[in-house]
Design a protein around this motif. Structure first.
Motif, PDB file in Angstrom:
ATOM      1  N   TYR A 255       0.846  -1.198   0.000  1.00 18.18           N
ATOM      2  CA  TYR A 255       0.000   0.000   0.000  1.00 18.18           C
ATOM      3  C   TYR A 255       0.875   1.240   0.000  1.00 18.18           C
ATOM      4  O   TYR A 255       1.854   1.325   0.735  1.00 18.18           O
ATOM      5  N   SER A 256       0.500   2.246  -0.773  1.00 15.12           N
ATOM      6  CA  SER A 256       1.197   3.529  -0.715  1.00 15.12           C
ATOM      7  C   SER A 256       0.434   4.566  -1.523  1.00 15.12           C
ATOM      8  O   SER A 256      -0.336   4.244  -2.431  1.00 15.12           O
ATOM      9  N   TYR A 257       0.636   5.832  -1.118  1.00 17.14           N
ATOM     10  CA  TYR A 257       0.183   6.945  -1.934  1.00 17.14           C
ATOM     11  C   TYR A 257       1.389   7.468  -2.697  1.00 17.14           C
ATOM     12  O   TYR A 257       2.528   7.064  -2.442  1.00 17.14           O
ATOM     13  N   LYS A 258       1.160   8.392  -3.587  1.00 18.88           N
ATOM     14  CA  LYS A 258       2.245   8.910  -4.399  1.00 18.88           C
ATOM     15  C   LYS A 258       3.299   9.596  -3.538  1.00 18.88           C
ATOM     16  O   LYS A 258       4.503   9.431  -3.748  1.00 18.88           O
ATOM     17  N   LYS A 259       2.848  10.333  -2.541  1.00 19.41           N
ATOM     18  CA  LYS A 259       3.763  11.124  -1.719  1.00 19.41           C
ATOM     19  C   LYS A 259       4.067  10.477  -0.379  1.00 19.41           C
ATOM     20  O   LYS A 259       5.178  10.581   0.136  1.00 19.41           O
ATOM     21  N   HIS A 260       3.080   9.805   0.218  1.00 17.16           N
ATOM     22  CA  HIS A 260       3.229   9.238   1.564  1.00 17.16           C
ATOM     23  C   HIS A 260       2.949   7.734   1.534  1.00 17.16           C
ATOM     24  O   HIS A 260       1.875   7.308   1.121  1.00 17.16           O
ATOM     25  N   SER A 261       3.917   6.952   1.977  1.00 20.87           N
ATOM     26  CA  SER A 261       3.678   5.515   2.105  1.00 20.87           C
ATOM     27  C   SER A 261       2.782   5.259   3.305  1.00 20.87           C
ATOM     28  O   SER A 261       2.722   6.070   4.235  1.00 20.87           O
ATOM     29  N   PHE A 262       2.066   4.136   3.283  1.00 20.33           N
ATOM     30  CA  PHE A 262       1.207   3.794   4.420  1.00 20.33           C
ATOM     31  C   PHE A 262       2.026   3.647   5.698  1.00 20.33           C
ATOM     32  O   PHE A 262       1.595   4.044   6.773  1.00 20.33           O
ATOM     33  N   SER A 263       3.214   3.065   5.576  1.00 26.67           N
ATOM     34  CA  SER A 263       4.035   2.868   6.771  1.00 26.67           C
ATOM     35  C   SER A 263       4.455   4.205   7.375  1.00 26.67           C
ATOM     36  O   SER A 263       4.503   4.353   8.597  1.00 26.67           O
ATOM     37  N   SER A 264       4.731   5.196   6.528  1.00 27.17           N
ATOM     38  CA  SER A 264       5.140   6.506   7.043  1.00 27.17           C
ATOM     39  C   SER A 264       3.976   7.221   7.719  1.00 27.17           C
ATOM     40  O   SER A 264       4.172   7.967   8.676  1.00 27.17           O
ATOM     41  N   ILE A 265       2.751   6.987   7.246  1.00 26.30           N
ATOM     42  CA  ILE A 265       1.582   7.599   7.891  1.00 26.30           C
ATOM     43  C   ILE A 265       1.343   6.944   9.249  1.00 26.30           C
ATOM     44  O   ILE A 265       1.020   7.626  10.229  1.00 26.30           O
ATOM     45  N   ALA A 266       1.515   5.619   9.316  1.00 22.03           N
ATOM     46  CA  ALA A 266       1.386   4.932  10.598  1.00 22.03           C
ATOM     47  C   ALA A 266       2.433   5.445  11.584  1.00 22.03           C
ATOM     48  O   ALA A 266       2.130   5.688  12.764  1.00 22.03           O
ATOM     49  N   GLU A 267       3.676   5.623  11.105  1.00 21.51           N
ATOM     50  CA  GLU A 267       4.728   6.194  11.949  1.00 21.51           C
ATOM     51  C   GLU A 267       4.332   7.576  12.448  1.00 21.51           C
ATOM     52  O   GLU A 267       4.506   7.909  13.628  1.00 21.51           O
ATOM     53  N   GLN A 268       3.821   8.368  11.541  1.00 25.12           N
ATOM     54  CA  GLN A 268       3.412   9.730  11.904  1.00 25.12           C
ATOM     55  C   GLN A 268       2.388   9.714  13.028  1.00 25.12           C
ATOM     56  O   GLN A 268       2.473  10.497  13.978  1.00 25.12           O
ATOM     57  N   LEU A 269       1.415   8.810  12.936  1.00 28.51           N
ATOM     58  CA  LEU A 269       0.395   8.722  13.972  1.00 28.51           C
ATOM     59  C   LEU A 269       0.976   8.280  15.311  1.00 28.51           C
ATOM     60  O   LEU A 269       0.524   8.712  16.375  1.00 28.51           O
ATOM     61  N   ILE A 270       1.982   7.412  15.271  1.00 27.74           N
ATOM     62  CA  ILE A 270       2.653   7.001  16.513  1.00 27.74           C
ATOM     63  C   ILE A 270       3.301   8.200  17.186  1.00 27.74           C
ATOM     64  O   ILE A 270       3.140   8.427  18.396  1.00 27.74           O
ATOM     65  N   TYR A 271       4.009   9.027  16.397  1.00 24.53           N
ATOM     66  CA  TYR A 271       4.721  10.165  16.979  1.00 24.53           C
ATOM     67  C   TYR A 271       3.775  11.280  17.408  1.00 24.53           C
ATOM     68  O   TYR A 271       3.996  11.920  18.451  1.00 24.53           O
ATOM     69  N   THR A 272       2.734  11.545  16.634  1.00 26.30           N
ATOM     70  CA  THR A 272       1.790  12.591  17.050  1.00 26.30           C
ATOM     71  C   THR A 272       1.054  12.172  18.323  1.00 26.30           C
ATOM     72  O   THR A 272       0.780  13.003  19.189  1.00 26.30           O
ATOM     73  N   THR A 273       0.761  10.878  18.446  1.00 26.21           N
ATOM     74  CA  THR A 273       0.123  10.380  19.668  1.00 26.21           C
ATOM     75  C   THR A 273       1.037  10.577  20.869  1.00 26.21           C
ATOM     76  O   THR A 273       0.613  11.075  21.916  1.00 26.21           O
ATOM     77  N   ILE A 274       2.299  10.187  20.731  1.00 27.60           N
ATOM     78  CA  ILE A 274       3.251  10.322  21.837  1.00 27.60           C
ATOM     79  C   ILE A 274       3.425  11.787  22.224  1.00 27.60           C
ATOM     80  O   ILE A 274       3.540  12.121  23.413  1.00 27.60           O
ATOM     81  N   ALA A 275       3.411  12.673  21.229  1.00 23.58           N
ATOM     82  CA  ALA A 275       3.600  14.101  21.510  1.00 23.58           C
ATOM     83  C   ALA A 275       2.345  14.765  22.071  1.00 23.58           C
ATOM     84  O   ALA A 275       2.400  15.920  22.506  1.00 23.58           O
ATOM     85  N   GLY A 276       1.209  14.042  22.055  1.00 23.79           N
ATOM     86  CA  GLY A 276       0.009  14.581  22.680  1.00 23.79           C
ATOM     87  C   GLY A 276      -1.007  15.191  21.737  1.00 23.79           C
ATOM     88  O   GLY A 276      -1.912  15.902  22.186  1.00 23.79           O
ATOM     89  N   TYR A 277      -0.887  14.900  20.453  1.00 23.99           N
ATOM     90  CA  TYR A 277      -1.838  15.446  19.474  1.00 23.99           C
ATOM     91  C   TYR A 277      -2.909  14.398  19.200  1.00 23.99           C
ATOM     92  O   TYR A 277      -2.684  13.403  18.532  1.00 23.99           O
ATOM     93  N   ARG A 278      -4.079  14.631  19.735  1.00 21.67           N
ATOM     94  CA  ARG A 278      -5.167  13.664  19.701  1.00 21.67           C
ATOM     95  C   ARG A 278      -5.813  13.538  18.329  1.00 21.67           C
ATOM     96  O   ARG A 278      -6.216  12.437  17.910  1.00 21.67           O
ATOM     97  N   HIS A 279      -5.956  14.649  17.612  1.00 21.74           N
ATOM     98  CA  HIS A 279      -6.765  14.680  16.396  1.00 21.74           C
ATOM     99  C   HIS A 279      -5.901  14.634  15.137  1.00 21.74           C
ATOM    100  O   HIS A 279      -4.800  15.196  15.103  1.00 21.74           O
ATOM    101  N   ASP A 280      -6.427  14.005  14.101  1.00 23.35           N
ATOM    102  CA  ASP A 280      -5.694  13.896  12.841  1.00 23.35           C
ATOM    103  C   ASP A 280      -5.410  15.256  12.227  1.00 23.35           C
ATOM    104  O   ASP A 280      -4.358  15.451  11.607  1.00 23.35           O
TER     105      ASP A 280
END
Length: 437
Positions: A53-78
């Motif tokens: 799975y992937s988009y042209k600019k963002h791979s699915f794995s990179s989006i999952a990573e992003q959500l892990i880091y935003t969660t840890i940093a305290g950002y609840r909403h997408d």
């Protein structure tokens, strides 16, 4: 040439502010999170899950990573990612020019299926193995319970739960009661009973743990909602020990009459302090394949008129008092669930699709395990039991300026941070950390 808007402050007109400070970030503590994640080798594992799975600019794995880091940093909403798209710490931690936007995240989450959910649960177990040595782990206590994820819309599968008195989901959660690692979690519809599908939920875990940790003593600990013959039989099949509370019934009351009478004879007129007495007997419900040892605890608080009687089914041979003490430590699970929900936002169900909400919950579960293992592996001793909310304040939320010089990027962290020593200690400990393979 555009003018720079300045905003004055009412308590001192000589002071003003604006949001034009430059290439700054308020989340420089994510640098140490990425350093630890690098040691766990999670990035290639995520890439393997989402390789198709992937988009042209963002791979699915990179989006999952992003959500892990935003969660840890305290950002609840997408949609918080929209404001963070060019944050220098986030972009460098994620090796990206810019973060995925909220619509891209939403498309990613809604594209996931049951196969992706199974893979994320497998990754959760993989992280558990990295934090729990296969050769030296001698005990694993499986604390199982259900909880409530409150919903506020028309989410698929959401329904009213009479036990909690509100509408939501009713997921199962399984922790290692000895250190708080999250072993498995499964989102379920809101109205299902506590132990529904618990056997199917537990069996793959038993199979995995008995293969990976053959010399470890494995214990299942649960409340009376999990007192069922199919769970007992499953534990017997995989040689898993039992610590499960039983609901009182007429037979158990009859079997405990003797110790209750003895308790009243000895302490009946003394209401000045707490009293307790233990007993044990064999018990077999009609639906059970075999009888089990049952520990009976009779207790009464000071100034209380009548005693309370509790029953715990077990396969251990230890003294009744020790059995009760071991079961009571199950209360720590409430703290694990509390941190998962409040600090990692695992109870946020912002998507209409049931599968999407299940996938988002598991990505946040990955974030939970990363931090939980990190706390005991590389944090200073006095921070081992800190919640993520406290870690954010002290370690994550440190301001920094990002400066590019030639081929290098320098992060200049706040000179006045009171946690510089802890930050540096964690970095040194990460360099020495060796995950289990």
């Amino acid at each position: 040439m555009s003018s720079l808007q300045q905003y004055s402050l009412n308590f001192n007109k000589s002071l003003s502010y604006n949001f034009q400070g430059g290439n700054l970030s308020s989340d420089s503590g994510l640098l140490i999170i990425r350093s630890f994640v690098e040691k766990l080798e999670i990035k290639p594992l995520l890439a393997d899950i989402f390789k198709d799975y992937s988009y042209k600019k963002h791979s699915f794995s990179s989006i999952a990573e992003q959500l892990i880091y935003t969660t840890i940093a305290g950002y609840r909403h997408d949609d918080d990612s929209d404001s963070l798209r060019n944050d220098p710490v986030f972009t460098n931690v994620l090796d990206k020019n810019s973060l995925a936007s909220q619509p891209t995240i939403s498309r990613f989450i809604n594209s996931l299926d049951e196969k992706a959910i199974a893979s994320l649960n497998k990754l959760l177990q993989n992280i558990f193995e990295k934090g729990n040595d296969l050769n030296t782990t001698s005990n694993i206590v499986l604390d199982i319970d259900s909880t409530n994820f409150e919903t506020h819309g028309k989410q698929e599968g959401s329904s009213y739960n009479y036990h909690y008195g509100e509408k939501g989901y009713h997921p199962l959660m399984l922790f290692n009661g000895l250190n708080g690692d999250l072993i498995k979690t499964e989102l379920r519809e809101g109205s299902v009973y506590t132990s529904k599908n618990a056997k199917d939920f537990l069996e793959p875990v038993f199979k995995w743990l008995t293969e990976k940790y053959p010399s470890a003593t494995i214990v299942l600990r649960g409340d009376s909602g999990f007192a069922s013959s199919e769970i007992y039989d499953l534990c017997h099949e995989y040689n898993v020990e039992i610590l499960i509370k039983l609901k009182s019934n007429a037979i158990l009351k009859k079997l405990s009459d003797y110790v209750v009478s003895e308790f009243m004879n000895e302490f009946g007129l003394d209401y000045s302090k707490y009293h307790v007495m233990y007993d044990e007997f064999d018990y077999k419900a009609d639906s059970w394949s075999n009888s089990l040892r049952v520990i009976c605890k009779v207790e009464r608080d000071s100034e209380q008129l009548l005693p309370r009687v509790n029953f715990i089914a077990t396969t251990f041979n230890s003294e009744p008092k020790n059995i009760v003490r071991a079961y009571n430590k199950r209360g720590n699970m409430e703290n694990f669930i509390k941190e998962a929900k409040l600090d990692f936002f695992m109870d946020t169900s912002s998507h209409s699709s049931f599968t999407a909400n299940a996938a988002k919950m598991l990505i946040k579960a990955l974030a939970y395990n990363i931090i939980n293992i990190m706390k005991r592996a590389v944090f200073p001793v006095d921070m081992h039991k800190s919640r993520l909310s406290s870690i954010r304040t002290s370690i994550i939320k440190i301001a920094c300026r990002c400066i590019k010089t030639g081929r290098k990027i320098h992060f200049k962290l706040c000179s006045n941070s009171p946690y510089q020593n802890q930050f540096n200690t964690i970095i040194k400990n990460i360099e020495c950390f060796r995950p289990n393979n």
